[in-house]
Design a protein around this motif. Structure first.
Motif, PDB file in Angstrom:
ATOM      1  N   LEU A  80      58.241  59.087  65.309  1.00 51.16           N
ATOM      2  CA  LEU A  80      59.321  59.164  66.288  1.00 51.16           C
ATOM      3  C   LEU A  80      60.347  60.215  65.891  1.00 51.16           C
ATOM      4  O   LEU A  80      60.881  60.941  66.737  1.00 51.16           O
ATOM      5  CB  LEU A  80      59.986  57.790  66.428  1.00 51.16           C
ATOM      6  N   THR A  81      60.640  60.331  64.603  1.00 46.71           N
ATOM      7  CA  THR A  81      61.601  61.327  64.132  1.00 46.71           C
ATOM      8  C   THR A  81      61.160  62.742  64.469  1.00 46.71           C
ATOM      9  O   THR A  81      61.923  63.541  65.011  1.00 46.71           O
ATOM     10  CB  THR A  81      61.797  61.189  62.616  1.00 46.71           C
ATOM     11  N   VAL A  82      59.912  63.054  64.165  1.00 42.84           N
ATOM     12  CA  VAL A  82      59.405  64.400  64.433  1.00 42.84           C
ATOM     13  C   VAL A  82      59.343  64.664  65.929  1.00 42.84           C
ATOM     14  O   VAL A  82      59.686  65.763  66.402  1.00 42.84           O
ATOM     15  CB  VAL A  82      58.020  64.587  63.792  1.00 42.84           C
ATOM     16  N   ALA A  83      58.934  63.655  66.697  1.00 46.83           N
ATOM     17  CA  ALA A  83      58.840  63.835  68.148  1.00 46.83           C
ATOM     18  C   ALA A  83      60.200  64.169  68.744  1.00 46.83           C
ATOM     19  O   ALA A  83      60.332  65.075  69.576  1.00 46.83           O
ATOM     20  CB  ALA A  83      58.276  62.570  68.791  1.00 46.83           C
ATOM     21  N   VAL A  84      61.229  63.445  68.335  1.00 43.23           N
ATOM     22  CA  VAL A  84      62.559  63.685  68.874  1.00 43.23           C
ATOM     23  C   VAL A  84      63.090  65.040  68.415  1.00 43.23           C
ATOM     24  O   VAL A  84      63.797  65.733  69.158  1.00 43.23           O
ATOM     25  CB  VAL A  84      63.515  62.544  68.459  1.00 43.23           C
ATOM     26  N   THR A  85      62.770  65.438  67.195  1.00 49.67           N
ATOM     27  CA  THR A  85      63.218  66.739  66.710  1.00 49.67           C
ATOM     28  C   THR A  85      62.595  67.870  67.514  1.00 49.67           C
ATOM     29  O   THR A  85      63.242  68.898  67.778  1.00 49.67           O
ATOM     30  CB  THR A  85      62.880  66.894  65.221  1.00 49.67           C
ATOM     31  N   VAL A  86      61.338  67.702  67.924  1.00 52.70           N
ATOM     32  CA  VAL A  86      60.703  68.698  68.788  1.00 52.70           C
ATOM     33  C   VAL A  86      61.477  68.854  70.089  1.00 52.70           C
ATOM     34  O   VAL A  86      61.698  69.972  70.582  1.00 52.70           O
ATOM     35  CB  VAL A  86      59.236  68.299  69.070  1.00 52.70           C
ATOM     36  N   ILE A  87      61.911  67.728  70.654  1.00 49.37           N
ATOM     37  CA  ILE A  87      62.727  67.775  71.872  1.00 49.37           C
ATOM     38  C   ILE A  87      64.004  68.557  71.622  1.00 49.37           C
ATOM     39  O   ILE A  87      64.412  69.412  72.421  1.00 49.37           O
ATOM     40  CB  ILE A  87      63.064  66.346  72.355  1.00 49.37           C
ATOM     41  N   GLU A  88      64.645  68.271  70.501  1.00 52.79           N
ATOM     42  CA  GLU A  88      65.912  68.924  70.189  1.00 52.79           C
ATOM     43  C   GLU A  88      65.751  70.432  70.041  1.00 52.79           C
ATOM     44  O   GLU A  88      66.536  71.222  70.600  1.00 52.79           O
ATOM     45  CB  GLU A  88      66.486  68.330  68.905  1.00 52.79           C
ATOM     46  N   VAL A  89      64.735  70.846  69.303  1.00 45.19           N
ATOM     47  CA  VAL A  89      64.509  72.275  69.104  1.00 45.19           C
ATOM     48  C   VAL A  89      64.248  72.968  70.434  1.00 45.19           C
ATOM     49  O   VAL A  89      64.797  74.042  70.718  1.00 45.19           O
ATOM     50  CB  VAL A  89      63.327  72.503  68.142  1.00 45.19           C
ATOM     51  N   LEU A 271      68.186  59.004  71.858  1.00 45.02           N
ATOM     52  CA  LEU A 271      67.949  57.718  72.497  1.00 45.02           C
ATOM     53  C   LEU A 271      66.682  57.014  71.989  1.00 45.02           C
ATOM     54  O   LEU A 271      66.717  55.813  71.697  1.00 45.02           O
ATOM     55  CB  LEU A 271      67.876  57.892  74.015  1.00 45.02           C
ATOM     56  N   PRO A 272      65.528  57.711  71.889  1.00 48.49           N
ATOM     57  CA  PRO A 272      64.338  56.997  71.415  1.00 48.49           C
ATOM     58  C   PRO A 272      64.514  56.393  70.030  1.00 48.49           C
ATOM     59  O   PRO A 272      64.192  55.221  69.806  1.00 48.49           O
ATOM     60  CB  PRO A 272      63.261  58.107  71.408  1.00 48.49           C
ATOM     61  N   GLU A 273      65.037  57.185  69.089  1.00 46.20           N
ATOM     62  CA  GLU A 273      65.253  56.663  67.743  1.00 46.20           C
ATOM     63  C   GLU A 273      66.328  55.585  67.737  1.00 46.20           C
ATOM     64  O   GLU A 273      66.240  54.607  66.991  1.00 46.20           O
ATOM     65  CB  GLU A 273      65.641  57.806  66.810  1.00 46.20           C
TER      66      GLU A 273
END
Length: 369
Positions: A80-89, A271-273
């Motif tokens: 979940l951490t990596v997935a959300v970071t992809v969104i952020e980038v 939000l997901p995290e």
């Protein structure tokens, strides 16, 4: 909405990602790209965007948790951490490449907002929720110390030190300095991930709370969840740019300061995290909550900063990094209090209130600098 091995996949878990993709195609076809269409059409699209986007986010949480139940800790929280970071980038890069909404300080504002929201808002809420239900909760001190130590170094290098270098004026790095800091940030984050997932996994796991984590899922369900997670994340990335357009229009209409955009973007991508972390705290799994919360702060700097650096250098875009004096004070206070909070291995509601007070101060000063 949480994953359960015995329950069938909820309809909204697959309908929301598909609906988000369909909404993106429909909105783009009527002219909603870098600006809202005029008139009633624009208003309707802005109102529909919110539930569609949040539905995709909740679906991403469900599928990420399904995969996490199968993979176990600490790998589950990393997904979940990596997935959300992809969104952020993707969001920061897309706004940086936009002439209409580009801002050299957006990356700084978003990264700072993520750190403050995670370390104070999310961590404080998890500690408070868990403390109200269980009085005290425990976690592994070596793991928390590793998080905070790496976070202090990363935050100082990326948000504070740019104010004090002499090669370039202002709160910025020169190109060579930017490359060096990006490289050492990636190296440090990679070293942390090696410690977390290979060499010292036990620092980030409480065995008593880890029972039942490896749930039984069919490979078909896991494959479907992986596919739908990818669809949901892609839809969120595509809709985030449209969301930024709506947010920027609302900010300008309200006369709010520019950092408010970074704050709203940070809250959206967290939000997901955030949902998963609070749910874990309610189930007396504070270690999982901290893995999600503090891990997202590290990933924000360790992955987002180098990616934004590449975009800025490739497009020859200026990058403002150094914090204002008031924000520097709040960052230092956050890191100091976090060091004290995670030093004992046990928390209660007082620690939650302290972090939430700092977060409330950050929110107030964002709107009233």
């Amino acid at each position: 909405m949480s994953a359960s091995p015995s329950a069938k996949m909820p309809i909204i878990s697959w309908a929301c990602p598909l609906l988000a993709v369909a909404f993106y195609v429909a909105a783009s076809s009527v002219g909603f790209k870098d600006a809202l269409p005029p008139g009633v059409t624009g208003i309707a699209l802005a109102l529909l965007l919110m539930p569609v986007l949040f539905g995709a986010i909740f679906a991403a949480v469900y599928h990420a948790e399904t995969i996490a139940h199968w993979s176990g800790e600490p790998y589950g929280t990393l997904i979940l951490t990596v997935a959300v970071t992809v969104i952020e980038v993707a969001l920061i890069a897309s706004v940086m490449m936009s002439d209409a909404n580009g801002s050299p300080a957006l990356a700084r504002d978003t990264v700072f907002a993520v750190v403050m929201t995670v370390c104070n808002g999310l961590a404080g809420l998890c500690i408070l929720v868990g403390g109200l239900k269980y009085r005290e909760q425990s976690f592994r001190v070596p793991g928390a110390a590793a998080y905070v130590t790496v976070l202090i170094v990363m935050a100082t290098l990326t948000l504070v030190l740019p104010n004090y270098t002499r090669e370039t004026p202002g709160p910025s790095y020169s190109d060579s300095q930017l490359i060096f800091v990006a490289v050492v940030t990636v190296v440090l984050y990679a070293a942390f991930l090696y410690i977390q997932t290979v060499r010292h996994r036990d620092y980030f796991i409480i065995q008593a709370g880890d029972q039942g984590w490896h749930e039984t899922h069919s490979m078909r369900q896991l494959a479907l969840s992986g596919l739908l997670l990818l669809v949901a994340l892609v839809a969120i990335i595509m809709l985030s740019k449209k969301f930024a357009v709506v947010v920027e229009l609302g900010r300008e209409a309200a006369g709010a300061p520019a950092p408010v955009t970074g704050l709203i973007v940070a809250i959206l991508i967290l939000l997901p995290e955030g949902i998963a972390a609070v749910q874990a705290a309610r189930k007396d799994a504070l270690q999982k909550s901290l893995n999600l919360a503090l891990g997202s702060a590290l990933a924000t700097i360790g992955m987002t900063f180098p990616a934004v650096t590449i975009v800025a250098l490739a497009l020859h875009t200026p990058l403002t990094l150094g914090l204002d004096p008031s924000d520097t004070v709040l960052l230092a206070l956050t890191l100091l209090v976090s060091t004290m909070t995670f030093a004992t291995g046990r928390t209660n509601i007082l620690y939650g209130f302290v972090h939430l007070v700092i977060f409330a101060t950050f929110l107030f000063l964002t709107f009233q600098p």
